[in-house]
Each structure stands twice: as C-alpha cells, then as structure tokens.
Design a protein around this motif. Sequence first.
Motif, PDB file in Angstrom:
ATOM      1  N   ASN A   1       0.839  -1.203   0.000  1.00 25.72           N
ATOM      2  CA  ASN A   1       0.000   0.000   0.000  1.00 25.72           C
ATOM      3  C   ASN A   1       0.866   1.242   0.000  1.00 25.72           C
ATOM      4  OD1 ASN A   1      -2.458  -1.592   0.529  1.00 25.72           O
ATOM      5  ND2 ASN A   1      -1.467  -1.937   2.500  1.00 25.72           N
ATOM      6  N   LEU A   2       0.513   2.188  -0.868  1.00 22.45           N
ATOM      7  CA  LEU A   2       1.288   3.420  -0.854  1.00 22.45           C
ATOM      8  C   LEU A   2       0.400   4.638  -0.866  1.00 22.45           C
ATOM      9  CD1 LEU A   2       1.892   5.133  -3.794  1.00 22.45           C
ATOM     10  CD2 LEU A   2       2.785   2.895  -4.347  1.00 22.45           C
ATOM     11  N   ILE A   3       0.958   5.724  -0.356  1.00 21.08           N
ATOM     12  CA  ILE A   3       0.281   7.023  -0.397  1.00 21.08           C
ATOM     13  C   ILE A   3       1.051   7.894  -1.366  1.00 21.08           C
ATOM     14  CG2 ILE A   3      -0.271   9.122   0.903  1.00 21.08           C
ATOM     15  CD1 ILE A   3      -0.476   7.356   3.434  1.00 21.08           C
ATOM     16  N   LEU A   4       0.332   8.467  -2.339  1.00 25.05           N
ATOM     17  CA  LEU A   4       0.952   9.470  -3.190  1.00 25.05           C
ATOM     18  C   LEU A   4       0.523  10.809  -2.607  1.00 25.05           C
ATOM     19  CD1 LEU A   4       2.768   9.724  -5.589  1.00 25.05           C
ATOM     20  CD2 LEU A   4       0.772   9.693  -7.076  1.00 25.05           C
ATOM     21  N   PHE A   5       1.535  11.565  -2.180  1.00 19.48           N
ATOM     22  CA  PHE A   5       1.292  12.750  -1.364  1.00 19.48           C
ATOM     23  C   PHE A   5       1.795  13.985  -2.083  1.00 19.48           C
ATOM     24  CE2 PHE A   5       2.391  15.528   2.254  1.00 19.48           C
ATOM     25  CZ  PHE A   5       1.202  15.472   2.956  1.00 19.48           C
ATOM     26  N   GLY A   6       1.118  15.106  -1.869  1.00 18.86           N
ATOM     27  CA  GLY A   6       1.597  16.355  -2.453  1.00 18.86           C
ATOM     28  C   GLY A   6       0.470  17.349  -2.562  1.00 18.86           C
TER      29      GLY A   6
ATOM     30  N   LYS B   1      -6.881  -4.913   8.932  1.00 19.99           N
ATOM     31  CA  LYS B   1      -6.832  -5.824   7.792  1.00 19.99           C
ATOM     32  C   LYS B   1      -5.489  -6.541   7.717  1.00 19.99           C
ATOM     33  CE  LYS B   1     -10.417  -3.453   5.220  1.00 19.99           C
ATOM     34  NZ  LYS B   1     -11.493  -4.339   5.673  1.00 19.99           N
ATOM     35  N   GLY B   2      -4.669  -6.361   8.740  1.00 21.14           N
ATOM     36  CA  GLY B   2      -3.380  -7.058   8.793  1.00 21.14           C
ATOM     37  C   GLY B   2      -2.358  -6.510   7.813  1.00 21.14           C
ATOM     38  N   THR B   3      -2.495  -5.226   7.458  1.00 21.79           N
ATOM     39  CA  THR B   3      -1.540  -4.653   6.523  1.00 21.79           C
ATOM     40  C   THR B   3      -1.173  -3.240   6.985  1.00 21.79           C
ATOM     41  OG1 THR B   3      -1.129  -4.230   4.177  1.00 21.79           O
ATOM     42  CG2 THR B   3      -3.380  -3.928   4.919  1.00 21.79           C
ATOM     43  N   GLU B   4      -0.389  -2.517   6.172  1.00 19.36           N
ATOM     44  CA  GLU B   4       0.049  -1.165   6.557  1.00 19.36           C
ATOM     45  C   GLU B   4       0.492  -0.387   5.334  1.00 19.36           C
ATOM     46  OE1 GLU B   4       3.614  -1.498   8.947  1.00 19.36           O
ATOM     47  OE2 GLU B   4       4.681  -2.520   7.357  1.00 19.36           O
ATOM     48  N   ILE B   5       0.834   0.880   5.548  1.00 18.41           N
ATOM     49  CA  ILE B   5       1.398   1.706   4.477  1.00 18.41           C
ATOM     50  C   ILE B   5       2.869   1.337   4.333  1.00 18.41           C
ATOM     51  CG2 ILE B   5       2.091   4.075   3.871  1.00 18.41           C
ATOM     52  CD1 ILE B   5      -0.911   3.561   3.448  1.00 18.41           C
TER      53      ILE B   5
ATOM     54  N   ALA C   1     -14.619   1.668   0.863  1.00 15.01           N
ATOM     55  CA  ALA C   1     -13.859   1.283  -0.329  1.00 15.01           C
ATOM     56  C   ALA C   1     -12.907   0.122  -0.008  1.00 15.01           C
ATOM     57  CB  ALA C   1     -13.088   2.478  -0.878  1.00 15.01           C
ATOM     58  N   LEU C   2     -12.306   0.141   1.186  1.00 13.14           N
ATOM     59  CA  LEU C   2     -11.413  -0.966   1.569  1.00 13.14           C
ATOM     60  C   LEU C   2     -12.220  -2.266   1.694  1.00 13.14           C
ATOM     61  CD1 LEU C   2      -9.146   0.729   4.279  1.00 13.14           C
ATOM     62  CD2 LEU C   2      -8.528   0.174   1.932  1.00 13.14           C
ATOM     63  N   ASP C   3     -13.380  -2.166   2.329  1.00 14.22           N
ATOM     64  CA  ASP C   3     -14.223  -3.359   2.489  1.00 14.22           C
ATOM     65  C   ASP C   3     -14.719  -3.905   1.153  1.00 14.22           C
ATOM     66  OD1 ASP C   3     -13.955  -3.274   5.207  1.00 14.22           O
ATOM     67  OD2 ASP C   3     -15.845  -2.214   5.556  1.00 14.22           O
TER      68      ASP C   3
ATOM     69  N   LEU D   1      -6.643   5.851   8.993  1.00 15.52           N
ATOM     70  CA  LEU D   1      -6.190   4.927   7.942  1.00 15.52           C
ATOM     71  C   LEU D   1      -5.281   3.852   8.528  1.00 15.52           C
ATOM     72  CD1 LEU D   1      -5.989   4.055   4.966  1.00 15.52           C
ATOM     73  CD2 LEU D   1      -4.048   5.642   4.724  1.00 15.52           C
ATOM     74  N   ASP D   2      -4.340   4.274   9.367  1.00 10.71           N
ATOM     75  CA  ASP D   2      -3.438   3.290   9.982  1.00 10.71           C
ATOM     76  C   ASP D   2      -4.240   2.211  10.714  1.00 10.71           C
ATOM     77  OD1 ASP D   2      -1.389   4.825   9.011  1.00 10.71           O
ATOM     78  OD2 ASP D   2      -0.747   5.627  10.949  1.00 10.71           O
ATOM     79  N   LYS D   3      -5.270   2.647  11.422  1.00 14.08           N
ATOM     80  CA  LYS D   3      -6.093   1.716  12.187  1.00 14.08           C
ATOM     81  C   LYS D   3      -6.840   0.757  11.261  1.00 14.08           C
ATOM     82  CE  LYS D   3      -7.581   3.650  16.284  1.00 14.08           C
ATOM     83  NZ  LYS D   3      -8.508   4.586  16.929  1.00 14.08           N
ATOM     84  N   LEU D   4      -7.420   1.305  10.202  1.00 18.39           N
ATOM     85  CA  LEU D   4      -8.183   0.460   9.260  1.00 18.39           C
ATOM     86  C   LEU D   4      -7.266  -0.587   8.628  1.00 18.39           C
ATOM     87  CD1 LEU D   4     -10.354   3.179   7.434  1.00 18.39           C
ATOM     88  CD2 LEU D   4     -11.215   1.318   8.871  1.00 18.39           C
ATOM     89  N   LEU D   5      -6.050  -0.157   8.270  1.00 15.82           N
ATOM     90  CA  LEU D   5      -5.125  -1.104   7.622  1.00 15.82           C
ATOM     91  C   LEU D   5      -4.647  -2.156   8.623  1.00 15.82           C
ATOM     92  CD1 LEU D   5      -3.079   1.278   5.269  1.00 15.82           C
ATOM     93  CD2 LEU D   5      -4.928  -0.275   4.639  1.00 15.82           C
TER      94      LEU D   5
END
Length: 193
Positions: free
Chosen positions: A3-8, A104-108, A72-74, A97-101
Amino acid sequence: MFNLILFGPPGSGKGTQSERLISKYGLKHLSTGDLLRSEIAGQTPLGMAARSYMDKGQLVPDEVVIEMISSALDNNPQANGFLFDGFPRTNAQAEALDKLLTQKGTEIAIVLALQVSQKELVKRLLNRGLTSGRSDDVDEEIISARIAEYEMKTAAVADHYKKYDKVVYVKGEGTIDEIFDALSDEIDSRKTA
Ligand code: ADP
C-alpha cells in the motif's frame, strides 16, 4: 499487500502519476477527490454535503472521507494493494487509515511526496481548469484556498509518516516520464528491501 500514499499539494501530479502506477504495480486506486466527485454526480446526500466544502476549496469533514475510504477498503477484498491519492489529508485521517489497515493485517509501505513550487502549482491548476470541467480549478481564489488548506492541515501528514521513516520526497517537476521513473525506482527499492 503493498500500500502506498501518493502525497503532495493540489496540482502536484498525483492523479496523472496514480494512473500509471496502478497499472504498473496492479494496485487499486483510491482517490477521495474522485470518490467525492462521483458522489456529487450521483446527487447522493454525501455528495450534496461535500459539495459546499469543495466549492470553497475547503476540506470535507474527516468523518465523511474516512467512512468513504473504510467502505472502499471493504469493497475491495481481493486487491493486491492500494494507492491512496488525496488521502489522508489531515492527521486524524492518517490515524484512522493506519487503524483500518492494521485491522486488515496490513500497513502503508511508503509515502511518496511530490514536490512542486507554488508558482508551478497555480499555473498547472489554472491550465487544468480550461479543460477539466472542475469548477474548483477555474477560480484563482479557490485554488489559493486549496493550497492554503494543504499548508495548514495536510503538510503535517508527512510528519506523521516520517516518524515511521516512510516518507520519500520526489521532484514533481520535469517530464511525466521522468517523474514516473523516479517514483517507480523508489517503489522498487522498497518492494525488494
Ligand atoms: P486536488 O488534489 O487537485 O486539490 P482532489 O480531487 O484530490 O484535488 O480534491 C478535490 C477536493 O475534494 C478538495 O479540495 C477537498 O475539498 C475534497 N477532498 C478530497 N479529498 C479529501 C480528503 N481526504 N479530506 C477532505 N477533503 C477532501
């Protein structure tokens, strides 16, 4: 999952680069701007509520976008990974977001932060306003309000992820291909690391 965040800031090229990155890496694109615009187009209650904020260049309330991302994640249980574009935009959104991921056993894995000068941002957004049909791109005052919201509320999201050593800055000026290659190099080095 990757999972990635495109930031800007607004106009930094997140949408353009997202399209390419999702097809290269097989990620599911989650753009809160696109999701909100489709709620507006569908004239849903959520869209109607969001619109008044967007038309002023202000951020939509956290609980609205967090709920949208959570659904959307669900709704995408088979995704290989997600590319978040335009989200999180506040520290409260980042924590949610960190909590939701985590649930789901995943992360950024990485936050790729595009850097573009203020002058170039305004130029690009006004230019996009000529063809995008987006009312928030036409008016220089709304554009300035969006950039101010970014500086006031969103820039700090990078600090949140810096704590976990996840932020990488990439120059967002140059050709689309050059920027895409720079982003891809960063992803490749994290993916194999
Ligand atoms: P840009 O990045 O070019 O400003 P977006 O399409 O990402 O455009 O967002 C357009 C508008 O939608 C924002 O100005 C804001 O009002 C709203 N918005 C999008 N994402 C979020 C978010 N995560 N939190 C709050 N508001 C958002």
